[in-house]
Design a protein around this motif. Structure first.
Motif, mmCIF file in Angstrom:
data_model
loop_
_atom_site.group_PDB
_atom_site.id
_atom_site.type_symbol
_atom_site.label_atom_id
_atom_site.label_comp_id
_atom_site.label_asym_id
_atom_site.label_seq_id
_atom_site.Cartn_x
_atom_site.Cartn_y
_atom_site.Cartn_z
ATOM 1 N N LYS A 1 3.255 4.765 -5.413
ATOM 2 C CA LYS A 1 3.895 5.965 -4.860
ATOM 3 C C LYS A 1 3.152 6.555 -3.653
ATOM 4 O O LYS A 1 3.802 6.905 -2.653
ATOM 5 C CB LYS A 1 4.084 7.025 -5.945
ATOM 6 N N PRO A 2 1.814 6.659 -3.682
ATOM 7 C CA PRO A 2 1.145 7.193 -2.491
ATOM 8 C C PRO A 2 1.389 6.357 -1.229
ATOM 9 O O PRO A 2 1.507 6.905 -0.133
ATOM 10 C CB PRO A 2 -0.338 7.180 -2.880
ATOM 11 N N LYS A 3 1.508 5.033 -1.380
ATOM 12 C CA LYS A 3 1.786 4.180 -0.218
ATOM 13 C C LYS A 3 3.209 4.411 0.287
ATOM 14 O O LYS A 3 3.446 4.501 1.489
ATOM 15 C CB LYS A 3 1.567 2.712 -0.569
ATOM 16 N N VAL A 4 4.147 4.512 -0.644
ATOM 17 C CA VAL A 4 5.535 4.782 -0.267
ATOM 18 C C VAL A 4 5.635 6.149 0.406
ATOM 19 O O VAL A 4 6.282 6.296 1.451
ATOM 20 C CB VAL A 4 6.464 4.697 -1.499
ATOM 21 N N ASP A 5 4.965 7.148 -0.167
ATOM 22 C CA ASP A 5 4.995 8.498 0.415
ATOM 23 C C ASP A 5 4.408 8.516 1.824
ATOM 24 O O ASP A 5 4.936 9.183 2.718
ATOM 25 C CB ASP A 5 4.242 9.488 -0.477
ATOM 26 N N LYS A 6 3.320 7.762 2.037
ATOM 27 C CA LYS A 6 2.706 7.707 3.366
ATOM 28 C C LYS A 6 3.684 7.092 4.371
ATOM 29 O O LYS A 6 3.856 7.613 5.476
ATOM 30 C CB LYS A 6 1.418 6.891 3.335
ATOM 31 N N VAL A 7 4.320 5.996 3.995
ATOM 32 C CA VAL A 7 5.269 5.352 4.897
ATOM 33 C C VAL A 7 6.439 6.286 5.197
ATOM 34 O O VAL A 7 6.890 6.384 6.340
ATOM 35 C CB VAL A 7 5.739 3.999 4.319
ATOM 36 N N LYS A 8 6.916 7.003 4.193
ATOM 37 C CA LYS A 8 8.010 7.952 4.410
ATOM 38 C C LYS A 8 7.593 9.047 5.390
ATOM 39 O O LYS A 8 8.388 9.503 6.209
ATOM 40 C CB LYS A 8 8.456 8.579 3.088
ATOM 41 N N ARG A 9 6.336 9.464 5.311
ATOM 42 C CA ARG A 9 5.834 10.530 6.179
ATOM 43 C C ARG A 9 5.577 10.005 7.605
ATOM 44 O O ARG A 9 6.019 10.589 8.582
ATOM 45 C CB ARG A 9 4.545 11.098 5.574
ATOM 46 N N VAL A 10 4.891 8.880 7.726
ATOM 47 C CA VAL A 10 4.485 8.367 9.030
ATOM 48 C C VAL A 10 5.641 7.700 9.779
ATOM 49 O O VAL A 10 5.713 7.762 11.006
ATOM 50 C CB VAL A 10 3.301 7.377 8.865
ATOM 51 N N PHE A 11 6.539 7.064 9.033
ATOM 52 C CA PHE A 11 7.631 6.320 9.661
ATOM 53 C C PHE A 11 8.994 6.916 9.317
ATOM 54 O O PHE A 11 9.975 6.196 9.131
ATOM 55 C CB PHE A 11 7.567 4.848 9.242
ATOM 56 N N ALA A 12 9.070 8.238 9.284
ATOM 57 C CA ALA A 12 10.311 8.929 8.915
ATOM 58 C C ALA A 12 11.494 8.478 9.778
ATOM 59 O O ALA A 12 12.621 8.375 9.290
ATOM 60 C CB ALA A 12 10.124 10.444 9.012
#
Length: 181
Positions: free
Chosen positions: A161-172
């Motif tokens: 989940k933290p990796k998915v959340d980071k990608v969602k934030r950085v690559f919105a």
């Protein structure tokens, strides 16, 4: 026209979950490559006896997301400077690796890696393996779409989940929208 990319960045559940979020990605399959045993099982690969890496094979539409954009997401979603490990996952099966499908992917991958090394983006040198894809073995069915089906499990909550959340934030700006593939 659909193209393929094959990336290893630790546990394949993480790689799969990250790339399932990206617009232009139509399919992500968890599997194994880079080893010496034919038709390896999860147990064999996790035992470190086959030489395979856990990978995700990504089907993508290059008109919606190009290979270079996938590389950017790949290198941003894990630590490519740790040899044969991602967090608590240790062993050659968890190595950072890109298995290219053609000479263009090889050239783009090597160029991007060199730019990252020169830029000092990471404090340590990138150790990502860059090799031709020879044979891809699909992982067992219960490993497919793992995060979406098992997101409440502790490993998924604390590692995936933290990796998915980071990608969602950085690559919105690259995320799928409703009805997108």
């Amino acid at each position: 026209m659909t193209e393929l990319a094959t990336f290893g960045a630790g546990c394949f559940w993480c790689v799969e979950a990250v790339f399932q979020q990206i617009s232009g990605v139509s399919k992500v399959v968890s599997g194994y490559t880079g080893g010496k045993v034919k038709d390896p099982t999860y147990r064999e690969v996790c035992g470190g006896r086959t030489g395979h890496a856990e990978v995700a094979q990504i089907s993508f539409d290059p008109e919606k997301v190009n290979y270079t954009e996938l590389l950017e997401i790949f290198w941003s979603s894990h630590d490519p400077t740790t040899l044969n490990r991602q967090g608590a996952d240790v062993g050659t099966q968890y190595r950072s690796a890109i298995f290219y499908h053609n000479e263009e992917q090889k050239k783009l991958t090597e160029s991007f890696k060199q730019e990252l090394d020169v830029s000092g983006t990471f404090d340590s040198p990138i150790v990502t393996e860059i090799s031709p894809l020879e044979v891809f073995y699909k992982a067992e069915e219960h490993h497919q779409n793992y995060f979406n089906l098992n997101g409440g499990q502790p490993y998924c909550q604390f590692v995936v989940k933290p990796k998915v959340d980071k990608v969602k934030r950085v690559f919105a700006n690259k995320l799928k929208t409703i009805g997108d593939s």
